[in-house]
Design an enzyme around this catalytic site. Structure first.
Site, PDB file in Angstrom:
ATOM      1  N   HIS A   3       0.847  -1.189   0.000  1.00  0.00           N
ATOM      2  CA  HIS A   3       0.000   0.000   0.000  1.00  0.00           C
ATOM      3  C   HIS A   3       0.886   1.244   0.000  1.00  0.00           C
ATOM      4  CE1 HIS A   3      -3.483   2.483   0.792  1.00  0.00           C
ATOM      5  NE2 HIS A   3      -2.745   3.130   1.677  1.00  0.00           N
ATOM      6  N   LEU A  54     -10.136  -2.943   5.352  1.00  0.00           N
ATOM      7  CA  LEU A  54      -9.302  -2.416   4.271  1.00  0.00           C
ATOM      8  C   LEU A  54      -8.037  -1.717   4.789  1.00  0.00           C
ATOM      9  CD1 LEU A  54      -9.435  -2.046   1.136  1.00  0.00           C
ATOM     10  CD2 LEU A  54     -10.324   0.232   1.593  1.00  0.00           C
TER      11      LEU A  54
HETATM   12  N1  NHR Z   1      -9.451  -6.071   0.312  1.00  0.00           N
HETATM   13  C1  NHR Z   1      -9.567  -6.222   1.626  1.00  0.00           C
HETATM   14  N2  NHR Z   1     -10.625  -6.884   2.079  1.00  0.00           N
HETATM   15  N3  NHR Z   1      -8.664  -5.731   2.512  1.00  0.00           N
HETATM   16  C2  NHR Z   1      -7.612  -5.035   2.069  1.00  0.00           C
HETATM   17  O1  NHR Z   1      -6.744  -4.560   2.949  1.00  0.00           O
HETATM   18  C3  NHR Z   1      -7.432  -4.821   0.668  1.00  0.00           C
HETATM   19  C4  NHR Z   1      -8.400  -5.369  -0.181  1.00  0.00           C
HETATM   20  C5  NHR Z   1      -8.316  -5.178  -1.575  1.00  0.00           C
HETATM   21  C6  NHR Z   1      -7.295  -4.418  -2.095  1.00  0.00           C
HETATM   22  C7  NHR Z   1      -5.350  -2.912  -1.833  1.00  0.00           C
HETATM   23  C8  NHR Z   1      -5.733  -1.481  -1.424  1.00  0.00           C
HETATM   24  C9  NHR Z   1      -4.549  -0.530  -1.471  1.00  0.00           C
HETATM   25  O2  NHR Z   1      -3.412  -0.924  -1.275  1.00  0.00           O
HETATM   26  C10 NHR Z   1      -6.351  -3.844  -1.249  1.00  0.00           C
HETATM   27  C11 NHR Z   1      -6.403  -4.055   0.133  1.00  0.00           C
HETATM   28  C12 NHR Z   1      -8.533  -0.769  -3.891  1.00  0.00           C
HETATM   29  C13 NHR Z   1      -9.318   0.109  -3.189  1.00  0.00           C
HETATM   30  C14 NHR Z   1     -10.610   0.644  -3.779  1.00  0.00           C
HETATM   31  O3  NHR Z   1     -11.244   1.501  -3.196  1.00  0.00           O
HETATM   32  C15 NHR Z   1      -8.931   0.482  -1.912  1.00  0.00           C
HETATM   33  C16 NHR Z   1      -7.761  -0.045  -1.368  1.00  0.00           C
HETATM   34  C17 NHR Z   1      -6.975  -0.939  -2.085  1.00  0.00           C
HETATM   35  C18 NHR Z   1      -7.366  -1.294  -3.355  1.00  0.00           C
HETATM   36  N4  NHR Z   1     -11.041   0.144  -4.957  1.00  0.00           N
HETATM   37  C19 NHR Z   1     -12.271   0.520  -5.646  1.00  0.00           C
HETATM   38  C20 NHR Z   1     -13.360  -0.537  -5.387  1.00  0.00           C
HETATM   39  O4  NHR Z   1     -14.540  -0.147  -5.431  1.00  0.00           O
HETATM   40  C21 NHR Z   1     -12.104   0.598  -7.132  1.00  0.00           C
HETATM   41  C22 NHR Z   1     -11.074   1.588  -7.563  1.00  0.00           C
HETATM   42  C23 NHR Z   1     -10.660   1.421  -9.020  1.00  0.00           C
HETATM   43  O5  NHR Z   1     -11.061   0.462  -9.688  1.00  0.00           O
HETATM   44  O6  NHR Z   1      -9.870   2.261  -9.475  1.00  0.00           O
HETATM   45  O7  NHR Z   1     -13.050  -1.722  -5.237  1.00  0.00           O
HETATM   46  O8  NHR Z   1      -4.758   0.701  -1.646  1.00  0.00           O
HETATM   47  C1  GAR Z   2       1.743   1.110  -6.464  1.00  0.00           C
HETATM   48  O1  GAR Z   2       2.173   2.362  -5.992  1.00  0.00           O
HETATM   49  C2  GAR Z   2       0.943   0.397  -5.392  1.00  0.00           C
HETATM   50  O2  GAR Z   2       1.443   0.593  -4.097  1.00  0.00           O
HETATM   51  C3  GAR Z   2      -0.386   1.064  -5.538  1.00  0.00           C
HETATM   52  O3  GAR Z   2      -0.571   1.294  -6.916  1.00  0.00           O
HETATM   53  C4  GAR Z   2       0.702   1.301  -7.559  1.00  0.00           C
HETATM   54  C5  GAR Z   2       0.719   0.167  -8.538  1.00  0.00           C
HETATM   55  O4  GAR Z   2       1.843   0.243  -9.354  1.00  0.00           O
HETATM   56  N1  GAR Z   2      -1.433   0.254  -5.032  1.00  0.00           N
HETATM   57  C6  GAR Z   2      -2.618   0.735  -4.751  1.00  0.00           C
HETATM   58  O5  GAR Z   2      -2.854   1.919  -4.794  1.00  0.00           O
HETATM   59  C7  GAR Z   2      -3.634  -0.295  -4.377  1.00  0.00           C
HETATM   60  N2  GAR Z   2      -4.872   0.356  -4.191  1.00  0.00           N
HETATM   61  P1  GAR Z   2       2.315  -0.996 -10.216  1.00  0.00           P
HETATM   62  O6  GAR Z   2       1.095  -1.512 -10.967  1.00  0.00           O
HETATM   63  O7  GAR Z   2       3.312  -0.404 -11.154  1.00  0.00           O
HETATM   64  O8  GAR Z   2       2.896  -2.012  -9.283  1.00  0.00           O
END
Ligand code: NHR
Ligand code: GAR
Length: 220
Positions: free
Chosen positions: A109, A144
């Site tokens: 993250h 999350l």
């Molecule tokens: N799922 C759970 N249950 N717990 C976590 O800690 C998760 C997860 C899924 C993904 C990565 C996370 C990040 O590193 C991750 C951690 C997507 C969103 C989000 O809001 C938030 C956090 C992360 C990944 N996604 C939107 C949704 O509605 C869509 C956004 C898009 O498609 O651009 O899923 O940040």
């Molecule tokens: C990275 O900075 C990662 O930490 C972030 O998106 C980028 C992906 O880059 N992840 C998120 O924001 C998950 N929600 P990459 O596709 O080049 O690895």
């Protein structure tokens, strides 16, 4: 050798860092597959060029999160991975999916958790005016971006930074700490105890723990 499956949504530079570490002999894992929820993810081509089996499962083709997640889990489980690695994977995963992979699902993250969970972390860090930012590798739990922390790297926020310059500084550290974290897992040095991460004894020495953070302090 431990098997991993990597989930991506886009560029896939963290995935590339894992492939490069494996190719350099620094990451003893079998990268069994790369799966994207977006058919157009650039990382799929990168993985294919590295002769890694790729799949895409378009979340938009499913009625809801649970339906998508169960198809995704089915695809992952065909490879019987020891570890599932989220690398820029952009879909929130349902509780059932996360429970199914308890202790074998990790994420990177782009912030120093618990600051800035969720999206747009670099912009929010700039808006808050923090002076230190970074990235966190953590086990994924249903809440999350709140799972047990494995490793973090810090970078300074500089006057004149914009979202792109800050994201790039953080990304360089992501490419160092993610292979490190996966390596610890692969070597069996990483365990979960009562919801907290434990590193094997020799790694609990300050040098091993601090090095990613020290590496991060060099401004480039
Ligand atoms: N799922 C759970 N249950 N717990 C976590 O800690 C998760 C997860 C899924 C993904 C990565 C996370 C990040 O590193 C991750 C951690 C997507 C969103 C989000 O809001 C938030 C956090 C992360 C990944 N996604 C939107 C949704 O509605 C869509 C956004 C898009 O498609 O651009 O899923 O940040
Ligand atoms: C990275 O900075 C990662 O930490 C972030 O998106 C980028 C992906 O880059 N992840 C998120 O924001 C998950 N929600 P990459 O596709 O080049 O690895």
């Amino acid at each position: 050798m431990k098997k991993i499956v990597i989930l991506i949504s886009g560029r896939g530079s963290n995935m590339e860092a894992l492939i490069a570490a494996r190719d350099a002999g620094n990451l003893p894992v079998n990268i069994a597959a790369v799966i994207s929820n977006r058919p157009d993810a650039a990382g799929l081509e990168t993985a294919a060029r590295a002769s890694i089996p790729t799949h895409f499962i378009n979340h938009k083709a499913f009625a809801g999160r649970e339906a998508f997640d169960s198809r995704l889990a089915q695809c992952i489980d065909e490879f019987e991975p020891d570890l599932v690695v989220l690398a820029g994977f952009m879909r929130i995963l349902s509780d059932g999916f996360v429970r199914h992979y308890a202790g074998r699902l990790i994420n990177i993250h782009p912030s120093l958790l618990p600051s800035f969970p969720g999206l747009h972390t670099h912009q929010r860090a700039l808006e808050e005016g923090v002076r230190i930012h970074g990235c966190t590798v953590h086990f994924v739990t249903p809440a999350l971006d709140h799972g047990p922390v494995i490793v973090q790297a810090a970078v300074p926020v500089l006057d004149g930074d914009d979202e792109a310059s800050l994201a790039a500084r953080v990304l360089r550290q992501e490419h160092l700490v993610y292979p490190q974290a996966v390596r610890w897992f692969a070597e069996g040095k990483l365990t979960l105890e009562n919801g907290r991460v434990r590193l094997a004894a020799e790694l609990a020495e300050p040098a091993a723990l601090v090095s990613p953070v020290l590496a991060a302090s060099g401004i480039r």
